[in-house]
Design a protein around this motif. Structure first.
Motif, PDB file in Angstrom:
ATOM      1  N   MET B   2       0.906  -1.089  -0.085  1.00 49.80           N
ATOM      2  CA  MET B   2       0.089   0.135  -0.014  1.00 49.80           C
ATOM      3  C   MET B   2       1.049   1.203  -0.019  1.00 49.80           C
ATOM      4  SD  MET B   2      -3.044  -0.651   2.640  1.00 49.80           S
ATOM      5  CE  MET B   2      -3.188   1.074   2.589  1.00 49.80           C
ATOM      6  N   PRO B   8      -6.821   5.551   4.379  1.00 52.14           N
ATOM      7  CA  PRO B   8      -7.780   6.444   4.906  1.00 52.14           C
ATOM      8  C   PRO B   8      -7.277   7.780   5.482  1.00 52.14           C
ATOM      9  CG  PRO B   8      -8.356   4.426   5.457  1.00 52.14           C
ATOM     10  CD  PRO B   8      -7.060   4.209   5.147  1.00 52.14           C
ATOM     11  N   ALA B   9      -7.800   9.039   4.859  1.00 54.73           N
ATOM     12  CA  ALA B   9      -7.285  10.158   5.325  1.00 54.73           C
ATOM     13  C   ALA B   9      -7.359  10.351   6.844  1.00 54.73           C
ATOM     14  CB  ALA B   9      -7.922  11.615   4.640  1.00 54.73           C
ATOM     15  N   TRP B  11      -7.472   8.183   8.969  1.00 54.12           N
ATOM     16  CA  TRP B  11      -6.393   7.391   9.738  1.00 54.12           C
ATOM     17  C   TRP B  11      -5.114   8.337   9.739  1.00 54.12           C
ATOM     18  CZ3 TRP B  11      -1.568   5.455   8.309  1.00 54.12           C
ATOM     19  CH2 TRP B  11      -1.063   4.576   9.272  1.00 54.12           C
ATOM     20  N   TRP B  69       8.248   4.378   9.004  1.00 51.35           N
ATOM     21  CA  TRP B  69       6.996   4.292   9.859  1.00 51.35           C
ATOM     22  C   TRP B  69       5.837   3.997   9.085  1.00 51.35           C
ATOM     23  CZ3 TRP B  69       2.343   6.253  10.689  1.00 51.35           C
ATOM     24  CH2 TRP B  69       1.568   5.951  12.050  1.00 51.35           C
ATOM     25  N   ARG B  71       5.653   2.526   6.191  1.00 46.07           N
ATOM     26  CA  ARG B  71       5.441   1.348   5.861  1.00 46.07           C
ATOM     27  C   ARG B  71       5.122   0.188   7.029  1.00 46.07           C
ATOM     28  NH1 ARG B  71       9.738   2.928   2.489  1.00 46.07           N
ATOM     29  NH2 ARG B  71      11.133   2.330   4.335  1.00 46.07           N
ATOM     30  N   ARG B  72       5.619   0.378   8.154  1.00 47.23           N
ATOM     31  CA  ARG B  72       5.364  -0.437   9.247  1.00 47.23           C
ATOM     32  C   ARG B  72       3.795  -0.201   9.567  1.00 47.23           C
ATOM     33  NH1 ARG B  72       7.428  -0.050  15.607  1.00 47.23           N
ATOM     34  NH2 ARG B  72       5.894  -1.583  16.061  1.00 47.23           N
ATOM     35  N   TRP B  73       3.091   0.693   9.393  1.00 49.26           N
ATOM     36  CA  TRP B  73       2.075   1.048  10.008  1.00 49.26           C
ATOM     37  C   TRP B  73       0.534   0.942   9.353  1.00 49.26           C
ATOM     38  CZ3 TRP B  73       1.045  -0.565  14.774  1.00 49.26           C
ATOM     39  CH2 TRP B  73       2.113  -0.156  16.069  1.00 49.26           C
ATOM     40  N   LEU B  74       1.063   1.154   7.902  1.00 49.78           N
ATOM     41  CA  LEU B  74       0.062   1.347   7.169  1.00 49.78           C
ATOM     42  C   LEU B  74      -1.133   0.383   7.110  1.00 49.78           C
ATOM     43  CD1 LEU B  74       1.449   2.410   3.594  1.00 49.78           C
ATOM     44  CD2 LEU B  74      -0.222   3.563   5.120  1.00 49.78           C
ATOM     45  N   PRO B  75      -2.251   0.453   7.093  1.00 50.01           N
ATOM     46  CA  PRO B  75      -3.378  -0.696   7.204  1.00 50.01           C
ATOM     47  C   PRO B  75      -3.286  -1.879   6.507  1.00 50.01           C
ATOM     48  CG  PRO B  75      -4.506   1.413   6.827  1.00 50.01           C
ATOM     49  CD  PRO B  75      -3.119   1.831   6.870  1.00 50.01           C
ATOM     50  N   GLU B  76      -3.375  -2.917   7.091  1.00 50.98           N
ATOM     51  CA  GLU B  76      -3.026  -4.284   6.068  1.00 50.98           C
ATOM     52  C   GLU B  76      -4.070  -4.922   5.870  1.00 50.98           C
ATOM     53  OE1 GLU B  76      -1.109  -6.569   9.182  1.00 50.98           O
ATOM     54  OE2 GLU B  76      -2.798  -6.389  10.738  1.00 50.98           O
ATOM     55  N   SER B  78      -5.211  -7.909   6.197  1.00 47.77           N
ATOM     56  CA  SER B  78      -5.914  -9.047   6.698  1.00 47.77           C
ATOM     57  C   SER B  78      -6.906  -8.302   7.623  1.00 47.77           C
ATOM     58  CB  SER B  78      -5.106  -9.942   7.433  1.00 47.77           C
ATOM     59  OG  SER B  78      -4.744  -9.216   8.703  1.00 47.77           O
TER      60      SER B  78
END
Lengths: 357, 357
Positions: B2, B8-9, B11, B69, B71-76, B78
């Motif tokens: 992603m 989402p804005a 978020w 950061w 890349r680690r936290w973006l919505p996933e 699953s």
């Protein structure tokens, strides 16, 4: 009214209280459920002198049940068993129906078991009680906790000081306003009780507030059932990090039991981590989260009061949200001491007090 | 993968880390979710030097996100967020795939942070670890607990002695065999960790056993999905009564999270109270309960070992069931000391140890 014959045979057999089945001293069961024969059935039954005698097949075991015990324990007609922790066992409130704050004088609480029982009952039913006149001696909050249970020690120590600190690890230790929240949602198990003791409160501002989280959840369920379902069906992560601590818990904001009854609430914007949901779920989650926040922050849900030196509140941290207005530390000291404890110990103390009455 | 534009804005806006939005020292959020404007959207975005700059509308707020950061936290992708407590984060085992007991020498555990981290990791992943060579000094178990967390004091005190007692309030304090169970299901919150330290074990018998309750639940779900659904969907009451204590908790035997993942197991026939369900539900419940007991008691699920003086086991009490064979107290002394603690403290200690590596 059900009779013993309506009760399933396996239930009756499993609840036999003869000395072979239950330890006579401690009442603990002496057999395993798998030890019972397959296809247990009632072979013969008769009543005599307030006791019901049952002989089972195929094991031939004979049991005697006290009729009063049977009336109390026979399977019931409702789907959901009674649970003192679930919302339907609570006195849910908003400001209009709370009435005066549940309170007790510390002196009479210590002297009179009936006053103590009523105070602990208020914590269980209403979610909190205010004890008045607790000596403003440092660490006295631990003595208050010891009257009903056991302190839960955490990385904050056995107790924590709530006052302005130079390098605060938590916003609680600043003069900033704190909106309604539950404490420590990043801990699992979360401490179920918090005790806050006011040693001084001379600063302008710094008033306290409580919101009944079960009430807020109930209102949300009525007004926005989708939002309720999303918050009870979505787990989010709460986190706290300091030099020596790194706590993280992944739970839902509204915890419901298998029957859909609200059982726990977690709400703390300060420690909520970035939610990691699918993008479409993220959008829906935020709509629900904002709706819940809006309900929580309605003035009709928040009782506001000012803690005076000597006041000590005991409150249910998995139900009530607490808040405080901002304050000016330079104009006077505000100093609370707090500790955590658990509801099970309090409920036990209350049950033992009730025995004596 | 992603990109920021897929997030989402709302978020992104909620996760702004500028000094206005997050306390620079402690990272706690400074605004409430309701403070954000309705209809938040991304107005403009550009990337520069490993940072993503975003300007939002309608509030005009500007945020800068570190790309790593993001890349680690973006919505996933699953549905279910990662939860270290849920079954899919665990190494589920039966005897055939457990391998050697996870163990560490107490001496190296205290000296070498890598050994300590591996031992705590075993508790989190496998459910237990055996520390060898812990001095057989009374109350030493409390020092072991202090190396990773905080003791949960209960009505049993800060620690309890497991040995034959003249008037046992619990079958643990007899020489009777004890089948696999979790401790204290009548407590809520239940202690999530137990530590047992062997001071002497000269009596014939008294061997120890562990069953991975998550494995048993997994097998039950595969073999009898109905039974799994009944046990995870039905609350029962566990209870403990003594002269000064009256504890009771109403919970399911298999606790699943909103995504259906097993998260906690409670199993203790000794303290289970008469179930109070509708008669037809009672019958179904007993079929399920007996099926679970049968799975738990299969020899392939229970690892059996003998605790030697100086051994100290730390185990996950909401996952593992523990057992012991009967023993003859007259032929030699068997004396353990135990205490309770919580997983959150252990996980925090482990996380801090990992930072240093």
């Amino acid at each position: 009214m059900m009779t013993v014959l309506d009760a399933p045979a396996i239930w009756l057999r499993d609840n036999c209280s003869c000395a072979e089945c239950k330890h006579p001293d401690n009442g603990q069961k002496l057999f395993n459920i798998g030890d019972l024969a397959d296809g247990i059935r009632v072979d013969e039954t008769h009543e005599q002198d307030g006791e019901v005698h049952v002989r089972f097949a195929p094991d031939g075991h004979a049991s005697v049940f006290d009729s009063a015990w049977l009336r109390r324990w026979l399977p019931e007609a409702s789907e959901a068993p009674t649970d003192p922790r679930a919302e339907d066992a609570k006195q849910i409130w908003d400001v209009s129906d709370l009435g005066p704050l549940p309170e007790a004088s510390w002196e009479s609480y210590q002297r009179d078991p009936a006053v103590k029982a009523a105070a602990l009952e208020a914590v269980v039913r209403t979610g909190f009680v205010v004890l008045r006149g607790v000596e403003t001696t440092p660490r006295r909050v631990l003595d208050v906790a010891a009257t009903f249970g056991f302190v839960r020690t955490t990385n904050y120590g056995d107790l924590f000081d709530v006052r302005i600190e130079p390098n605060p690890i938590n916003l609680a230790f600043t003069g900033l306003p704190i909106t309604p929240h539950t404490d420590n949602p990043y801990r699992d198990p979360v401490p179920t009780l918090q005790i806050l003791h006011c040693l001084s409160n001379a600063a302008p501002g710094g008033d306290s507030g409580f919101v009944d989280g079960f009430k807020a959840a109930e209102v949300l369920r009525t007004e926005s059932p989708d939002a309720f379902d999303i918050l009870s069906g979505t787990e989010v992560t709460f986190r706290f990090v300091s030099e020596d601590t790194e706590l993280s818990a992944t739970r839902s904001m509204i915890d419901v039991d298998p029957y859909g009854r609200v059982r726990e609430v977690r709400f703390n914007n300060r420690s909520l981590q970035p939610v990691r949901l699918r993008p479409e779920d993220t959008e829906r989650f935020y709509v629900a989260y904002r709706a819940f926040a809006e309900v929580i922050n309605r003035p009709e849900h928040q009782v506001v009061f000012r803690m005076q030196p000597g006041d000590c509140v005991i409150f249910d941290n998995i139900r009530l949200l607490h808040a405080r207005t901002g304050f000016e530390g330079e104009a006077g000291e505000r100093h609370l001491q707090g500790c955590y404890a658990d509801l099970d110990g309090l409920e036990s103390t209350l049950a033992v007090l009730r025995r004596a009455r």
